[in-house]
Design an enzyme around this catalytic site. Structure first.
Site, PDB file in Angstrom:
ATOM      1  N   HIS A 114       0.831  -1.198   0.000  1.00 50.90           N
ATOM      2  CA  HIS A 114       0.000   0.000   0.000  1.00 50.90           C
ATOM      3  C   HIS A 114       0.871   1.256   0.000  1.00 50.90           C
ATOM      4  O   HIS A 114       0.650   2.183  -0.784  1.00 50.90           O
ATOM      5  CB  HIS A 114      -0.913   0.017   1.236  1.00 50.90           C
ATOM      6  CG  HIS A 114      -2.139  -0.843   1.114  1.00 50.90           C
ATOM      7  ND1 HIS A 114      -2.064  -2.199   0.906  1.00 50.90           N
ATOM      8  CD2 HIS A 114      -3.467  -0.529   1.194  1.00 50.90           C
ATOM      9  CE1 HIS A 114      -3.298  -2.689   0.864  1.00 50.90           C
ATOM     10  NE2 HIS A 114      -4.159  -1.702   1.021  1.00 50.90           N
ATOM     11  N   HIS A 167       0.684  -4.005   8.902  1.00 48.60           N
ATOM     12  CA  HIS A 167       2.123  -3.816   8.724  1.00 48.60           C
ATOM     13  C   HIS A 167       2.761  -3.244   9.988  1.00 48.60           C
ATOM     14  O   HIS A 167       2.096  -2.574  10.790  1.00 48.60           O
ATOM     15  CB  HIS A 167       2.407  -2.854   7.562  1.00 48.60           C
ATOM     16  CG  HIS A 167       2.189  -3.456   6.216  1.00 48.60           C
ATOM     17  ND1 HIS A 167       3.010  -4.431   5.698  1.00 48.60           N
ATOM     18  CD2 HIS A 167       1.242  -3.218   5.270  1.00 48.60           C
ATOM     19  CE1 HIS A 167       2.567  -4.771   4.492  1.00 48.60           C
ATOM     20  NE2 HIS A 167       1.503  -4.051   4.219  1.00 48.60           N
TER      21      HIS A 167
END
Length: 339
Positions: A114, A167
């Protein structure tokens, strides 16, 4: 790395607790930072403002996501939502964190896709806007404003990924820096006007090289499906595991979009020249078309069929944006003018 991961978990806990009231905002931001959004949202929006910037967005989205896949296979990288349980370091004191519907991605975690794709794609957008503002106003301050927005977007996407436990902070930072470098370098090397054979070769080359890397790593005894097993094991809701987050889905999307770009240029070299009002109409119709294409249900078994149809779905994306919709709008508006 254990200390880095542990500090990342506590940081995620702090962000969740302090910004819990902004949960909806972070979920929207993480969806906007999805590599899929670069193809389905940023590409058409940019293309109907500037064709060159639009195809540059498509180029950067495909190449940066493909490289992200390669990096993940090589670097591995845990994800917070499964590492909490796998590490067994939090038996006595469990972190007060929560998963979300966007949390349970199945690929390895390093670097953040992302963050990487967002940093690469949005660099094209803001640099184009900044250059345009400077050429019109010659104001350094005004032309610098888009770059400030760029920083805000990249940071927001990074925080959203930490917030949802997808993450660790270092993975987001690595993805953002890599994406920025790719944006600066590759935005100057957009393969516009190349023949269809170039795009067929590029798409096939990226597909085969990724498959060869995957096969080579497996021959070395490296099991690349480890992350999928961990995602299924530790995701709090089984329905949050989606095939379109699997590594091969990214590969199919990137190769399909590049082939689709080549086909679009082959069908209509240079694209359609439209005034601003038909362009706005084309953007609206393209957005609706891509929304429905994205929502098309695909069979998840057998997996080969799913990935093949997923590939075809993203071959269609440039066709809709660059050829079909603007062609229809041009036909009807031009016919109306004649009448």
């Amino acid at each position: 790395m254990e200390a880095v991961y542990t500090h990342g978990i506590w940081m995620a806990e702090t962000i969740q607790q302090r910004t819990r009231s902004q949960e909806t905002f972070w979920l929207v931001v993480t969806h906007m930072g999805d590599p899929k959004a670069a193809f389905l949202l940023v590409f058409p929006f940019t293309y109907f403002i500037s064709k060159r910037a639009g195809v540059a967005v498509l180029w950067l989205a495909a190449i940066s996501e493909w490289l992200n896949l390669v990096f993940k296979w090589i670097l591995f990288g845990e994800r917070p939502f499964w590492w909490i349980g796998e590490s067994r370091l939090f038996v006595n004191k469990q972190p007060n964190v929560h998963q979300f519907s966007s949390t349970c991605e199945t690929g390895p975690g390093s670097p953040s896709g992302h963050a990487m794709v967002t940093a690469a794609v949005w660099w094209v957008v803001v640099s184009s806007v900044g250059s345009s503002l400077y050429s019109r106003t010659h104001s350094v301050v005004l032309s610098a404003a888009p770059y400030l927005l760029y920083v805000v977007i990249v940071v927001a996407v990074g925080i959203s990924r930490i917030f949802i436990l997808a993450h660790f902070p270092h993975q987001v930072i690595a993805g953002s820096i890599t994406g920025f470098i790719l944006g600066v370098v590759l935005s100057r090397r957009v393969p516009e006007g190349r023949p269809l054979l170039f795009f067929i070769s590029l798409s096939t080359g990226l597909l085969l090289s990724a498959l060869m890397l995957h096969a080579g790593l497996q021959r070395l005894g490296i099991e690349l499906s480890w992350s999928i097993a961990l995602a299924k094991k530790w995701c709090s809701h089984a329905e949050w595991i989606r095939m379109d987050t699997a590594p091969f889905s990214s590969l199919a999307r990137d190769c399909g979009a590049l082939l689709g770009w080549g086909l679009a240029q082959y069908w209509k070299p240079g694209g359609w020249s439209l005034p601003w009002a038909p362009r706005a109409l084309s953007l609206a119709i393209s957005s609706m078309g891509l929304y429905h294409v994205n929502r098309l249900p695909l069979p998840v078994r057998p997996q080969g069929l799913f990935y093949s149809l997923f590939f075809v779905k993203f071959v269609l994306v440039p066709q809709i944006v660059m050829v079909l919709v603007p062609g229809l709008v041009h036909f009807f508006t031009h016919k109306k003018k004649k009448d």
